[in-house]
Write a protein that holds these residues in place. Structure first.
Motif, PDB file in Angstrom:
ATOM      1  N   ASP B 182       0.662  -1.617  -0.093  1.00 27.19           N
ATOM      2  CA  ASP B 182       0.497   0.344   0.238  1.00 27.19           C
ATOM      3  C   ASP B 182       0.758   1.444   0.170  1.00 27.19           C
ATOM      4  O   ASP B 182       1.056   1.982   0.548  1.00 27.19           O
ATOM      5  CB  ASP B 182      -1.120  -0.003   1.254  1.00 27.19           C
ATOM      6  CG  ASP B 182      -2.320   1.140   1.534  1.00 27.19           C
ATOM      7  OD1 ASP B 182      -2.323   1.712  -0.033  1.00 27.19           O
ATOM      8  OD2 ASP B 182      -2.687   0.725   1.823  1.00 27.19           O
ATOM      9  N   GLU B 208      -6.167  -7.434  -1.653  1.00 26.16           N
ATOM     10  CA  GLU B 208      -5.665  -6.634  -0.672  1.00 26.16           C
ATOM     11  C   GLU B 208      -4.809  -5.653  -0.669  1.00 26.16           C
ATOM     12  O   GLU B 208      -3.331  -6.174  -1.461  1.00 26.16           O
ATOM     13  CB  GLU B 208      -5.497  -7.818   0.388  1.00 26.16           C
ATOM     14  CG  GLU B 208      -6.667  -8.915   0.362  1.00 26.16           C
ATOM     15  CD  GLU B 208      -8.300  -7.885   1.339  1.00 26.16           C
ATOM     16  OE1 GLU B 208      -7.120  -7.471   2.010  1.00 26.16           O
ATOM     17  OE2 GLU B 208      -9.112  -8.368   0.728  1.00 26.16           O
ATOM     18  N   LEU B 209      -4.979  -4.483  -0.439  1.00 23.41           N
ATOM     19  CA  LEU B 209      -3.614  -3.296  -0.352  1.00 23.41           C
ATOM     20  C   LEU B 209      -3.733  -4.005   1.504  1.00 23.41           C
ATOM     21  O   LEU B 209      -3.525  -4.061   2.139  1.00 23.41           O
ATOM     22  CB  LEU B 209      -4.314  -2.017  -0.021  1.00 23.41           C
ATOM     23  CG  LEU B 209      -4.419  -1.491  -1.434  1.00 23.41           C
ATOM     24  CD1 LEU B 209      -5.584  -0.101  -1.153  1.00 23.41           C
ATOM     25  CD2 LEU B 209      -3.199  -1.708  -2.773  1.00 23.41           C
ATOM     26  N   VAL B 214       3.197  -4.311   7.512  1.00 25.62           N
ATOM     27  CA  VAL B 214       2.816  -5.554   8.543  1.00 25.62           C
ATOM     28  C   VAL B 214       3.529  -7.054   7.882  1.00 25.62           C
ATOM     29  O   VAL B 214       4.093  -7.350   7.032  1.00 25.62           O
ATOM     30  CB  VAL B 214       1.068  -5.927   7.267  1.00 25.62           C
ATOM     31  CG1 VAL B 214       0.764  -7.984   7.684  1.00 25.62           C
ATOM     32  CG2 VAL B 214       0.443  -5.215   7.354  1.00 25.62           C
ATOM     33  N   THR B 215       3.265  -7.338   9.648  1.00 31.21           N
ATOM     34  CA  THR B 215       4.582  -9.044   9.336  1.00 31.21           C
ATOM     35  C   THR B 215       3.342 -10.202   9.474  1.00 31.21           C
ATOM     36  O   THR B 215       4.355 -11.005   9.325  1.00 31.21           O
ATOM     37  CB  THR B 215       6.024  -8.797  10.405  1.00 31.21           C
ATOM     38  OG1 THR B 215       4.543  -8.747  12.154  1.00 31.21           O
ATOM     39  CG2 THR B 215       6.314  -7.629  10.978  1.00 31.21           C
ATOM     40  N   ASP B 216       1.659  -9.837   9.866  1.00 30.96           N
ATOM     41  CA  ASP B 216       1.323 -10.890  10.688  1.00 30.96           C
ATOM     42  C   ASP B 216       0.249 -11.196   8.900  1.00 30.96           C
ATOM     43  O   ASP B 216      -0.556 -10.130   9.058  1.00 30.96           O
ATOM     44  CB  ASP B 216       1.080 -11.307  11.293  1.00 30.96           C
ATOM     45  CG  ASP B 216      -0.121 -12.525  11.574  1.00 30.96           C
ATOM     46  OD1 ASP B 216       0.391 -13.451  10.669  1.00 30.96           O
ATOM     47  OD2 ASP B 216      -1.448 -11.759  11.850  1.00 30.96           O
ATOM     48  N   TYR B 220      -5.159 -11.532   5.766  1.00 35.40           N
ATOM     49  CA  TYR B 220      -5.564 -11.581   4.462  1.00 35.40           C
ATOM     50  C   TYR B 220      -5.250 -13.527   4.262  1.00 35.40           C
ATOM     51  O   TYR B 220      -5.520 -13.293   3.238  1.00 35.40           O
ATOM     52  CB  TYR B 220      -3.803 -10.738   3.988  1.00 35.40           C
ATOM     53  CG  TYR B 220      -4.226  -9.903   4.845  1.00 35.40           C
ATOM     54  CD1 TYR B 220      -4.471  -8.283   4.355  1.00 35.40           C
ATOM     55  CD2 TYR B 220      -2.872  -9.133   5.630  1.00 35.40           C
ATOM     56  CE1 TYR B 220      -4.774  -7.081   4.471  1.00 35.40           C
ATOM     57  CE2 TYR B 220      -3.387  -7.589   6.301  1.00 35.40           C
ATOM     58  CZ  TYR B 220      -3.893  -6.850   5.408  1.00 35.40           C
ATOM     59  OH  TYR B 220      -3.694  -6.173   5.685  1.00 35.40           O
ATOM     60  N   ASN B 239      10.067  -7.208   2.812  1.00 38.09           N
ATOM     61  CA  ASN B 239      10.337  -7.820   3.957  1.00 38.09           C
ATOM     62  C   ASN B 239       8.526  -8.625   3.544  1.00 38.09           C
ATOM     63  O   ASN B 239       8.731  -9.364   4.206  1.00 38.09           O
ATOM     64  CB  ASN B 239      10.157  -7.111   5.425  1.00 38.09           C
ATOM     65  CG  ASN B 239      11.871  -6.718   5.752  1.00 38.09           C
ATOM     66  OD1 ASN B 239      12.772  -7.330   4.966  1.00 38.09           O
ATOM     67  ND2 ASN B 239      11.519  -5.980   7.142  1.00 38.09           N
TER      68      ASN B 239
END
Lengths: 291, 414
Positions: B182, B208-209, B214-216, B220, B239
């Motif tokens: 995003d 999905e943006l 976000v790491t988890d 999604y 990452n």
């Protein structure tokens, strides 16, 4: 069908909350006994992950996940003995500065030892895959993770509430002066609790290494969420942290379901609302030293 | 307690002011010292891992340039710093130009940061080589005369993978679900992907943006499963890619995962056995040509690991820049731009040479789709990818996979 999807997000959020819990509970414990907000908590999480990945290459996955937290807990003892101990009765801001500095130091040390590119880490292939229960889908690995978290949670609760050790710790949290009058030296108890908290962070790091990027700044990524959980639950409250961790996981999952763009912001909005309506956190006690 | 603290703060302030005053003359003297070149790249945050490689590549290039006599008889000094985020990148670029006196700028991976540096370059009339930012918009509506783009743009990444997917019959009539970073880069990549699906009969059923921190990805991934796609397509960055790849393997979904963006650093970080599918890359250290082999060998000797594609791109970009300064006998921006706009060819350590296209300053070059080696065939932890044939295929003009002037119009006021 829509409801099933929603329930799936709720359950998944609870699982994720369990992982937040492992980090946040240690943070909360250390605050309770030492009065220090340990901003270096994420650093111990990162060391836990790095040690686990390094050890996995030598000993295999399971021993690595067991050894790493104990090794980091030992580091935690040194941390308590040589640094934290001097700050128990000091101005809280000094403890913040100390642990913040330590967090940066550890991050750079990781860069020097392991290099700045992420470490690659894989889980044993038998742990991969999904488990489908009814309409729900779970990651097999996360179910195992959840079981470990539950076991740790029960263990810590029993330790604090059903053992002589726990009685001294709890008494020490409430009235350190009275404990001293009774002729009990609190120091070793505090050191043990801090090692325990730090070890839990390392366990979270070790368990999460196979499913997240293992990189030097991973500690500063997680400390913020952990801190949010502790603040929502109420600093120093055991069940508050448990409740908050699960709540944060579920709120995040639900927000991603309905309003994906707000997913990461949702936990901060939650913290904002809780602080606005109940400044001490959901189950927190009034904190005279900060009022 | 408070008293001494305040006094110390005052003392520190005085010392700092003193240091700044004394420091000034050396900045003014810099004109006759080494030739300074500013290098900015993210060393922290979600692109920090691959940015580290970019810095190593640029440093190696600077050392080699200096060892062979420098630029215009002067040694070059590479001022290389963490660009952090778009606002800081722009501040640092401005400081490098104003205070450090750099003659040119290069670097960056984050498209949003590259955009702010491009504006600094234009304002100060300094050449900027954007080395790792892939957003098409930087070459199109945001283009400017002082900015050159040495990495391949999003459209080319999409075309490289798209061509390979079409050969595997994985596009026409298939249901795609995309996960998109995003920020400007992701939005831009999604646009290129949508254009590709529209052209080839792919069916985009969901997107999905996803925020860059976000790491988890589990919520999604549940949404992906609800949508029941035929192919899941990753338009993420840094990452994010590694986290997704690891968690995708964790959940063990049956839908094939492909991606329109990947840097080899992200693949290495994901680890053997986690990554599957078809992805694009501009370069890989196993490419078989003499220049590439020499670079890889020098890089491994210095850093103990092979170069990632950002090490390569920052290395060749600085080399091309230095070479241009020596060829034109000048560091003057106007002369350098004129030189590059002649579309002279450069060895990019690939099968074919490349050149900066005059109208959008894009370094036109080959790209490669790749698939992932079986773990048992890997020689070492870095030997993960199997490169497909170059895109466009030999014999076809390089520009066929790049956006045309109509598709991505750029106007550069003089």
């Amino acid at each position: 069908m829509q409801l099933v999807f929603l329930m799936e997000q709720v359950v998944n959020g609870l699982v994720l909350g369990g992982y937040y819990l492992l980090i946040a509970l240690g943070l909360s414990l250390i605050f309770s006994v030492g009065g220090v907000v340990n901003l270096a908590h994420g650093a111990f999480y990162a060391i836990g992950a790095y040690l686990a990945v390094t050890l996995t290459n030598m000993t295999g996955f399971l021993p690595a996940v067991v050894i790493s937290p104990f090794a980091v807990a030992a580091l935690g003892l040194l941390f308590e003995r040589f640094l934290l101990r001097r700050f128990y009765s000091a101005d809280p801001i000094l403890g913040l500065l100390l642990t913040f500095g330590l967090a940066m130091l550890v991050e750079q040390a990781i860069r020097m030892i392991w290099g700045s590119p992420p470490l690659s880490s894989v889980m044993p292939s038998e742990l991969k895959g999904a488990v489908i229960v009814g309409d729900f889908l779970f990651s097999r690995y996360r179910l195992i993770l959840l079981a470990v978290v539950a076991a740790v949670l029960v263990g810590v609760w029993l330790l604090l509430h059903k053992t002589p050790f726990g009685r001294v710790v709890r008494a020490g949290i409430q009235r350190p002066d009275m404990v001293a009058v009774l002729g009990i030296k609190l120091q070793p108890y505090m050191a043990t609790v801090i090692a325990l908290g730090v070890g839990m962070a390392a366990l979270a790091g070790a368990l999460f290494a196979p499913i997240t990027v293992v990189h030097p700044a991973m500690g500063s990524e997680i400390i913020i969420v952990a801190f949010v959980v502790v603040v929502i639950g109420g600093l120093g409250s055991f069940w508050g942290v448990v409740l908050a961790a699960l709540l944060v996981g579920v709120v995040r999952g639900m927000t991603i379901h309905f309003m994906p763009a707000a997913g990461e912001a949702s936990i901060y909005v939650l913290m904002f609302l809780v602080l606005l309506l109940r400044p001490r956190g959901l189950l927190g006690e009034r904190m005279e030293r900060f009022e | 307690m408070t008293q001494t603290t305040r006094r110390n703060v005052l003392k520190g302030g005085v010392a700092l002011t003193g240091a700044l005053t004394i420091g000034m003359p050396s900045i003014l003297r810099a004109q006759t010292g080494p030739l300074k070149i500013g290098h900015l790249t993210p060393l922290t945050g979600f692109l920090g891992a691959i940015g580290g490689y970019a810095q190593l590549g640029a440093k190696l290039a600077a050392e080699e340039i200096n060892a062979s006599g420098g630029v215009l008889g002067r040694q070059i000094e590479l001022i290389s710093e963490d660009s952090v985020n778009p606002a800081i990148a722009s501040n640092k670029a401005q400081r490098m130009v104003e205070q450090d006196g750099v003659v040119a700028l290069l670097g960056e991976i984050n498209s949003a940061s590259a955009l702010t540096i491009m504006q600094v370059a234009e304002r100060n009339k300094k050449v900027f080589f954007s080395t790792g930012a892939r957003s098409d918009a930087l070459r199109g509506k945001n283009c400017n005369k002082y900015s050159f783009h040495s990495d391949i743009p999003n459209t080319v990444m999409v075309n490289a993978v798209g061509t390979a997917l079409m050969q595997q019959n994985m596009v026409k009539g298939k249901k795609f679900f995309t996960l998109t970073a995003d920020y400007i880069f992701g939005h831009d990549l999604l646009k290129a992907a949508k254009a590709f699906f529209a052209r080839t009969g792919g069916n985009l059923i969901g997107d999905e943006l996803i925020a860059t921190d976000v790491t988890d990805f589990s919520p999604y991934l549940l949404k992906v499963r609800q949508a029941q796609p035929d192919v899941v397509c990753c338009n993420l960055a840094g990452n994010q890619v590694t986290n997704l790849v690891k968690q995708y393997a964790e959940f063990g979904f049956k839908y094939p995962l492909v991606g329109f963006n990947l840097n080899t650093g992200d693949a290495w970080a994901a680890g053997a056995g986690n990554l599957t599918g078809t992805w694009p890359t501009p370069w890989y250290h196993t490419l078989d040509n003499p220049a590439s082999k020499k670079f890889v060998e020098a890089f491994i000797k210095k850093n103990g690991k092979p170069p990632e594609n950002h090490a390569w791109i920052d290395y060749i970009s600085l080399k091309i820049m230095a070479q241009a300064m020596n060829d034109t006998k000048s560091t003057d921006s106007a002369k350098l731009i004129e030189h590059f706009e002649k579309q002279s060819e450069f060895d990019l350590m690939k099968g074919r040479k490349g050149y900066f296209r005059k109208w959008d300053h894009q370094l036109v070059q080959e790209a490669y789709p790749f698939t992932v080696k079986a773990k048992s065939e890997m020689k070492d932890q870095w030997d993960m990818l199997v490169l497909g044939p170059s895109v466009p295929p030999a014999g076809e003009p390089l520009e066929t996979i790049y956006p045309t002037q109509e598709q991505n119009p750029c106007s550069m006021p003089a």
